[in-house]
Design a protein around this motif. Structure first.
Motif, PDB file in Angstrom:
ATOM      1  N   MET A   1       0.843  -1.192   0.000  1.00 55.29           N
ATOM      2  CA  MET A   1       0.000   0.000   0.000  1.00 55.29           C
ATOM      3  C   MET A   1       0.880   1.245   0.000  1.00 55.29           C
ATOM      4  O   MET A   1       2.002   1.244   0.521  1.00 55.29           O
ATOM      5  N   SER A   2       0.381   2.297  -0.607  1.00 53.08           N
ATOM      6  CA  SER A   2       1.026   3.604  -0.545  1.00 53.08           C
ATOM      7  C   SER A   2       0.458   4.378   0.628  1.00 53.08           C
ATOM      8  O   SER A   2      -0.684   4.168   1.042  1.00 53.08           O
ATOM      9  N   SER A   3       1.243   5.281   1.186  1.00 48.11           N
ATOM     10  CA  SER A   3       0.829   6.131   2.299  1.00 48.11           C
ATOM     11  C   SER A   3       0.197   5.328   3.426  1.00 48.11           C
ATOM     12  O   SER A   3      -0.973   5.541   3.793  1.00 48.11           O
ATOM     13  N   PRO A   4       0.932   4.387   4.007  1.00 45.11           N
ATOM     14  CA  PRO A   4       0.364   3.593   5.110  1.00 45.11           C
ATOM     15  C   PRO A   4       0.104   4.469   6.327  1.00 45.11           C
ATOM     16  O   PRO A   4       0.685   5.549   6.468  1.00 45.11           O
ATOM     17  N   PRO A   5      -0.748   4.028   7.249  1.00 41.56           N
ATOM     18  CA  PRO A   5      -1.004   4.798   8.475  1.00 41.56           C
ATOM     19  C   PRO A   5       0.281   4.975   9.286  1.00 41.56           C
ATOM     20  O   PRO A   5       1.220   4.184   9.175  1.00 41.56           O
ATOM     21  N   THR A   6       0.305   5.992  10.115  1.00 39.76           N
ATOM     22  CA  THR A   6       1.446   6.226  10.993  1.00 39.76           C
ATOM     23  C   THR A   6       1.230   5.503  12.323  1.00 39.76           C
ATOM     24  O   THR A   6       0.125   5.070  12.640  1.00 39.76           O
ATOM     25  N   GLY A   7       2.311   5.393  13.078  1.00 38.45           N
ATOM     26  CA  GLY A   7       2.229   4.723  14.374  1.00 38.45           C
ATOM     27  C   GLY A   7       2.380   3.213  14.240  1.00 38.45           C
ATOM     28  O   GLY A   7       2.573   2.676  13.150  1.00 38.45           O
ATOM     29  N   ALA A   8       2.289   2.514  15.372  1.00 41.64           N
ATOM     30  CA  ALA A   8       2.328   1.054  15.354  1.00 41.64           C
ATOM     31  C   ALA A   8       1.124   0.527  14.569  1.00 41.64           C
ATOM     32  O   ALA A   8       0.023   1.080  14.665  1.00 41.64           O
ATOM     33  N   LEU A   9       1.335  -0.538  13.795  1.00 36.04           N
ATOM     34  CA  LEU A   9       0.303  -0.988  12.875  1.00 36.04           C
ATOM     35  C   LEU A   9      -0.332  -2.306  13.309  1.00 36.04           C
ATOM     36  O   LEU A   9       0.355  -3.272  13.649  1.00 36.04           O
ATOM     37  N   ASN A  10      -1.668  -2.320  13.269  1.00 34.31           N
ATOM     38  CA  ASN A  10      -2.450  -3.525  13.503  1.00 34.31           C
ATOM     39  C   ASN A  10      -2.995  -4.018  12.169  1.00 34.31           C
ATOM     40  O   ASN A  10      -3.538  -3.227  11.388  1.00 34.31           O
ATOM     41  N   PHE A  11      -2.876  -5.318  11.915  1.00 31.63           N
ATOM     42  CA  PHE A  11      -3.382  -5.898  10.684  1.00 31.63           C
ATOM     43  C   PHE A  11      -4.468  -6.921  10.998  1.00 31.63           C
ATOM     44  O   PHE A  11      -4.590  -7.404  12.130  1.00 31.63           O
ATOM     45  N   ARG A  12      -5.244  -7.232   9.978  1.00 32.96           N
ATOM     46  CA  ARG A  12      -6.075  -8.426  10.036  1.00 32.96           C
ATOM     47  C   ARG A  12      -5.988  -9.110   8.680  1.00 32.96           C
ATOM     48  O   ARG A  12      -5.851  -8.448   7.639  1.00 32.96           O
ATOM     49  N   VAL A  13      -6.029 -10.450   8.695  1.00 25.35           N
ATOM     50  CA  VAL A  13      -5.924 -11.220   7.461  1.00 25.35           C
ATOM     51  C   VAL A  13      -7.167 -12.076   7.306  1.00 25.35           C
ATOM     52  O   VAL A  13      -7.705 -12.611   8.276  1.00 25.35           O
ATOM     53  N   GLN A  14      -7.642 -12.150   6.084  1.00 26.12           N
ATOM     54  CA  GLN A  14      -8.769 -13.016   5.762  1.00 26.12           C
ATOM     55  C   GLN A  14      -8.208 -14.362   5.297  1.00 26.12           C
ATOM     56  O   GLN A  14      -7.368 -14.411   4.385  1.00 26.12           O
ATOM     57  N   VAL A  15      -8.646 -15.434   5.939  1.00 27.48           N
ATOM     58  CA  VAL A  15      -8.146 -16.752   5.579  1.00 27.48           C
ATOM     59  C   VAL A  15      -9.318 -17.665   5.242  1.00 27.48           C
ATOM     60  O   VAL A  15     -10.412 -17.543   5.798  1.00 27.48           O
ATOM     61  N   THR A  16      -9.073 -18.575   4.298  1.00 34.50           N
ATOM     62  CA  THR A  16     -10.061 -19.587   3.949  1.00 34.50           C
ATOM     63  C   THR A  16      -9.428 -20.952   4.136  1.00 34.50           C
ATOM     64  O   THR A  16      -8.248 -21.141   3.846  1.00 34.50           O
ATOM     65  N   GLY A  17     -10.201 -21.879   4.633  1.00 31.31           N
ATOM     66  CA  GLY A  17      -9.702 -23.224   4.878  1.00 31.31           C
ATOM     67  C   GLY A  17     -10.840 -24.169   5.158  1.00 31.31           C
ATOM     68  O   GLY A  17     -11.993 -23.930   4.777  1.00 31.31           O
ATOM     69  N   ARG A  18     -10.521 -25.241   5.876  1.00 28.12           N
ATOM     70  CA  ARG A  18     -11.526 -26.252   6.174  1.00 28.12           C
ATOM     71  C   ARG A  18     -12.682 -25.701   6.995  1.00 28.12           C
ATOM     72  O   ARG A  18     -13.809 -26.172   6.899  1.00 28.12           O
ATOM     73  N   SER A  19     -12.406 -24.695   7.825  1.00 27.18           N
ATOM     74  CA  SER A  19     -13.455 -24.129   8.677  1.00 27.18           C
ATOM     75  C   SER A  19     -14.183 -22.962   8.009  1.00 27.18           C
ATOM     76  O   SER A  19     -14.948 -22.253   8.653  1.00 27.18           O
ATOM     77  N   GLY A  20     -13.941 -22.752   6.719  1.00 21.75           N
ATOM     78  CA  GLY A  20     -14.597 -21.669   6.010  1.00 21.75           C
ATOM     79  C   GLY A  20     -13.762 -20.404   5.991  1.00 21.75           C
ATOM     80  O   GLY A  20     -12.535 -20.440   6.103  1.00 21.75           O
ATOM     81  N   LEU A  21     -14.425 -19.262   5.864  1.00 16.73           N
ATOM     82  CA  LEU A  21     -13.756 -17.972   5.765  1.00 16.73           C
ATOM     83  C   LEU A  21     -13.816 -17.257   7.108  1.00 16.73           C
ATOM     84  O   LEU A  21     -14.865 -17.219   7.751  1.00 16.73           O
ATOM     85  N   LYS A  22     -12.692 -16.667   7.515  1.00 15.05           N
ATOM     86  CA  LYS A  22     -12.677 -15.912   8.767  1.00 15.05           C
ATOM     87  C   LYS A  22     -11.600 -14.834   8.706  1.00 15.05           C
ATOM     88  O   LYS A  22     -10.691 -14.884   7.883  1.00 15.05           O
ATOM     89  N   TRP A  23     -11.730 -13.852   9.599  1.00 13.98           N
ATOM     90  CA  TRP A  23     -10.725 -12.806   9.754  1.00 13.98           C
ATOM     91  C   TRP A  23      -9.937 -13.061  11.036  1.00 13.98           C
ATOM     92  O   TRP A  23     -10.522 -13.395  12.071  1.00 13.98           O
ATOM     93  N   VAL A  24      -8.625 -12.902  10.963  1.00 17.44           N
ATOM     94  CA  VAL A  24      -7.753 -13.073  12.123  1.00 17.44           C
ATOM     95  C   VAL A  24      -6.981 -11.773  12.333  1.00 17.44           C
ATOM     96  O   VAL A  24      -6.335 -11.269  11.404  1.00 17.44           O
ATOM     97  N   GLN A  25      -7.048 -11.222  13.536  1.00 17.33           N
ATOM     98  CA  GLN A  25      -6.406  -9.943  13.812  1.00 17.33           C
ATOM     99  C   GLN A  25      -4.994 -10.145  14.351  1.00 17.33           C
ATOM    100  O   GLN A  25      -4.746 -11.015  15.188  1.00 17.33           O
ATOM    101  N   LEU A  26      -4.070  -9.307  13.854  1.00 16.46           N
ATOM    102  CA  LEU A  26      -2.679  -9.300  14.284  1.00 16.46           C
ATOM    103  C   LEU A  26      -2.404  -7.944  14.922  1.00 16.46           C
ATOM    104  O   LEU A  26      -2.280  -6.939  14.225  1.00 16.46           O
ATOM    105  N   SER A  27      -2.334  -7.897  16.238  1.00 14.80           N
ATOM    106  CA  SER A  27      -2.247  -6.619  16.954  1.00 14.80           C
ATOM    107  C   SER A  27      -0.798  -6.185  17.170  1.00 14.80           C
ATOM    108  O   SER A  27       0.063  -7.007  17.501  1.00 14.80           O
ATOM    109  N   ASN A  28      -0.560  -4.875  16.986  1.00 15.38           N
ATOM    110  CA  ASN A  28       0.755  -4.270  17.230  1.00 15.38           C
ATOM    111  C   ASN A  28       1.884  -5.062  16.581  1.00 15.38           C
ATOM    112  O   ASN A  28       2.894  -5.380  17.196  1.00 15.38           O
TER     113      ASN A  28
END
Length: 250
Positions: free
Chosen positions: A204-231
């Motif tokens: 991405m261009s111009s990312p947010p400032t400060g410590a960054l929190n992400f979340r990833v969308q994953v698909t697998g045997r349990s279906g689709l879900k979002w997983v958050q990655l903090s700090n």
């Protein structure tokens, strides 16, 4: 500055995983495999998934790659059990591999490094297997496990603080595919999507400032879900640095 579309040569890398990999119960699929050579039996750091040296050296450099299983980069990091079908030469277990590159061979789904290809063979007969060049195989997807490692987020070397950020997610366990990545924008109080630049690289261009929190969308045997990655990334992240999370995508 983003990544321009690239054309990759037919080098494929699949990392042969540690013996601790868990097997799935999926049915084996018939296909073909071949191998490529290099002076040190390792891959190159220019694989289509963008893993760099991680894709060269993980599990002692036993690596290979895929064609249709690449799936426009979604298949990067997926783990497979591959075994050849010559009873007097091939082992019953074969090799355990993880996708790190894209490439096409002679109607093959896998192009293995010499180290990975040798692991298909019984002791002391690998030279006979190499003489075939291309062999019939069967493969199935298995669950990745990386004992001692949590999920890691690496800042790609092409990133430029603070204007441009590209990341690669490493040590992805389980049988999940990452299909989207977002970062939390504090001032707008909303999630902002990253672009899938190529392979396993998200940017991405111009990312947010400060410590960054992400979340990833994953698909697998349990279906689709979002997983958050903090700090995950510090406020002054560094290009080329890898940052460990506290979770795994199992």
């Amino acid at each position: 500055m983003g990544f321009a579309p690239k054309s990759y040569c037919s080098l494929l890398y699949v990392l042969v995983l540690l013996p601790a990999l868990c097997y799935s119960q999926d049915t084996f699929v018939s296909s073909r495999a071949t191998y490529y050579g290099s002076p040190d039996c390792l891959g190159t750091p220019t694989g289509a998934c963008g893993f760099g040296d991680y894709g060269r050296t993980v599990n002692d450099g036993s690596v290979s790659g895929v064609s249709r299983l690449y799936r426009n980069g979604t298949g990067c990091g997926g783990c497979y059990q591959v075994r050849c079908k010559i009873p007097q030469i091939c082992t019953e277990d074969g090799a355990r591999v993880v996708v790190t590159d894209y490439g096409e061979g002679d109607k093959t789904d896998f192009i293995l490094s010499t180290r990975a290809y040798a692991r298909l063979a019984r002791p002391n007969v690998a030279s006979e297997l190499f003489a075939y060049g291309v062999v019939d195989i069967e493969y199935r997807r298995i669950s990745c496990q990386y004992p001692g490692y949590n999920l890691m987020v690496k800042v790609h070397e092409n990133s430029r603080f603070p204007d441009y950020l590209a990341i690669i997610i490493l040590y992805q366990a389980g049988q999940n595919d990452i299909t989207a990545v977002e970062v939390w924008q504090v001032d707008c109080q909303q999630w902002r999507g990253l672009r899938n630049a190529y392979g396993a690289v998200w940017d991405m261009s111009s990312p947010p400032t400060g410590a960054l929190n992400f979340r990833v969308q994953v698909t697998g045997r349990s279906g689709l879900k979002w997983v958050q990655l903090s700090n995950v990334l510090p406020s002054e992240w560094k290009a080329g640095a890898a940052y460990e999370t506290t979770i795994q995508l199992t």
